[in-house]
Scaffold this motif. Sequence first.
Motif, PDB file in Angstrom:
ATOM      1  N   LEU A   1      47.964  25.221  32.301  1.00 37.44           N
ATOM      2  CA  LEU A   1      47.245  25.983  33.332  1.00 37.44           C
ATOM      3  C   LEU A   1      48.214  26.873  34.113  1.00 37.44           C
ATOM      4  O   LEU A   1      47.924  28.047  34.373  1.00 37.44           O
ATOM      5  CB  LEU A   1      46.510  25.037  34.285  1.00 37.44           C
TER       6      LEU A   1
ATOM      7  N   ILE B   1      43.823  26.126  26.507  1.00 39.08           N
ATOM      8  CA  ILE B   1      43.254  25.446  27.679  1.00 39.08           C
ATOM      9  C   ILE B   1      41.840  24.967  27.376  1.00 39.08           C
ATOM     10  O   ILE B   1      41.499  23.811  27.619  1.00 39.08           O
ATOM     11  CB  ILE B   1      43.268  26.384  28.909  1.00 39.08           C
TER      12      ILE B   1
ATOM     13  N   THR C   1      35.948  26.507  32.277  1.00 36.28           N
ATOM     14  CA  THR C   1      36.830  27.575  31.784  1.00 36.28           C
ATOM     15  C   THR C   1      36.276  28.965  32.093  1.00 36.28           C
ATOM     16  O   THR C   1      37.044  29.888  32.340  1.00 36.28           O
ATOM     17  CB  THR C   1      37.134  27.424  30.285  1.00 36.28           C
TER      18      THR C   1
ATOM     19  N   ALA D   1      44.739  30.838  26.773  1.00 35.61           N
ATOM     20  CA  ALA D   1      43.360  30.589  27.209  1.00 35.61           C
ATOM     21  C   ALA D   1      42.624  29.708  26.201  1.00 35.61           C
ATOM     22  O   ALA D   1      41.893  28.779  26.582  1.00 35.61           O
ATOM     23  CB  ALA D   1      42.614  31.909  27.416  1.00 35.61           C
TER      24      ALA D   1
ATOM     25  N   ILE E   1      37.646  29.817  35.434  1.00 37.48           N
ATOM     26  CA  ILE E   1      39.086  29.975  35.666  1.00 37.48           C
ATOM     27  C   ILE E   1      39.761  30.997  34.753  1.00 37.48           C
ATOM     28  O   ILE E   1      40.795  31.548  35.114  1.00 37.48           O
ATOM     29  CB  ILE E   1      39.840  28.630  35.559  1.00 37.48           C
ATOM     30  N   ILE E   2      39.185  31.269  33.593  1.00 38.29           N
ATOM     31  CA  ILE E   2      39.794  32.202  32.651  1.00 38.29           C
ATOM     32  C   ILE E   2      39.428  33.632  33.050  1.00 38.29           C
ATOM     33  O   ILE E   2      38.255  33.938  33.289  1.00 38.29           O
ATOM     34  CB  ILE E   2      39.343  31.929  31.188  1.00 38.29           C
TER      35      ILE E   2
ATOM     36  N   VAL F   1      44.651  33.048  33.658  1.00 41.23           N
ATOM     37  CA  VAL F   1      43.958  32.023  34.437  1.00 41.23           C
ATOM     38  C   VAL F   1      44.023  32.439  35.903  1.00 41.23           C
ATOM     39  O   VAL F   1      45.070  32.850  36.405  1.00 41.23           O
ATOM     40  CB  VAL F   1      44.616  30.630  34.254  1.00 41.23           C
ATOM     41  N   ARG F   2      42.885  32.349  36.571  1.00 36.54           N
ATOM     42  CA  ARG F   2      42.823  32.680  37.992  1.00 36.54           C
ATOM     43  C   ARG F   2      43.774  31.768  38.772  1.00 36.54           C
ATOM     44  O   ARG F   2      43.950  30.601  38.403  1.00 36.54           O
ATOM     45  CB  ARG F   2      41.405  32.510  38.522  1.00 36.54           C
TER      46      ARG F   2
ATOM     47  N   GLY G   1      49.171  29.753  32.027  1.00 32.30           N
ATOM     48  CA  GLY G   1      48.074  30.717  32.012  1.00 32.30           C
ATOM     49  C   GLY G   1      48.040  31.563  33.274  1.00 32.30           C
ATOM     50  O   GLY G   1      47.757  32.768  33.224  1.00 32.30           O
ATOM     51  N   MET G   2      48.357  30.945  34.415  1.00 30.60           N
ATOM     52  CA  MET G   2      48.402  31.703  35.670  1.00 30.60           C
ATOM     53  C   MET G   2      49.561  32.706  35.652  1.00 30.60           C
ATOM     54  O   MET G   2      49.395  33.852  36.082  1.00 30.60           O
ATOM     55  CB  MET G   2      48.523  30.749  36.859  1.00 30.60           C
TER      56      MET G   2
END
Length: 186
Positions: free
Chosen positions: A127, A79, A180, A76, A183-184, A136-137, A130-131
């Motif tokens: 990204l 990013i 961010t 995170a 999305i975080i 990350v969403r 992160g998902m």
Amino acid sequence: MDLHTSILEACITVFNKKGIKFTMDDLAKELSISKKTIYSVFNDKESLLLQMVDYCFDGIKDSENKVLSDSSLNTAEKIETILGVLPDCYQNLDFSQLYLIKDKHPLVYSQIEQRLENGWENTIALLEQGMQEGVVRPIHPIIIKTIFEATLEQFLKRDLLEKNSITYQQALKETVKTLTRGIIVD
């Protein structure tokens, strides 16, 4: 530092002082060399500006690579940092003047747009990582890229920042923070 790099660095300095209206005389004065010497390296102001764009974006890519290899940052943090990365040497550059390039130097503006649109592979991979990690969403990375890119392009196309006394650096920081936070995963 070689002459080519010295001229590019001085071009950034002069651009920051005078904006796009700087002259080759201004640049020669900054470097304490003749215009003839500058023209022995760059054919004209347009070719100088094109190479300055690449030089600046290459510096941003170098900074991105440092973020990616920084093991002290979690995904995170990487990013957020990578989206807002701006090398120290460009922190004082007056990006708010870039909107003037569109009309005066359309080829240079096109180069800026191209560099903004390309080179997202590492960020998209980050990204996606992160998902997978659940930090990350689940939003398609192309949507995130498009939102970010479009926002930066609007800053460059119009005098929006200048009219509102906002520096590019402030606008970039706020854009990254807004994006961010959306999305975080907390």
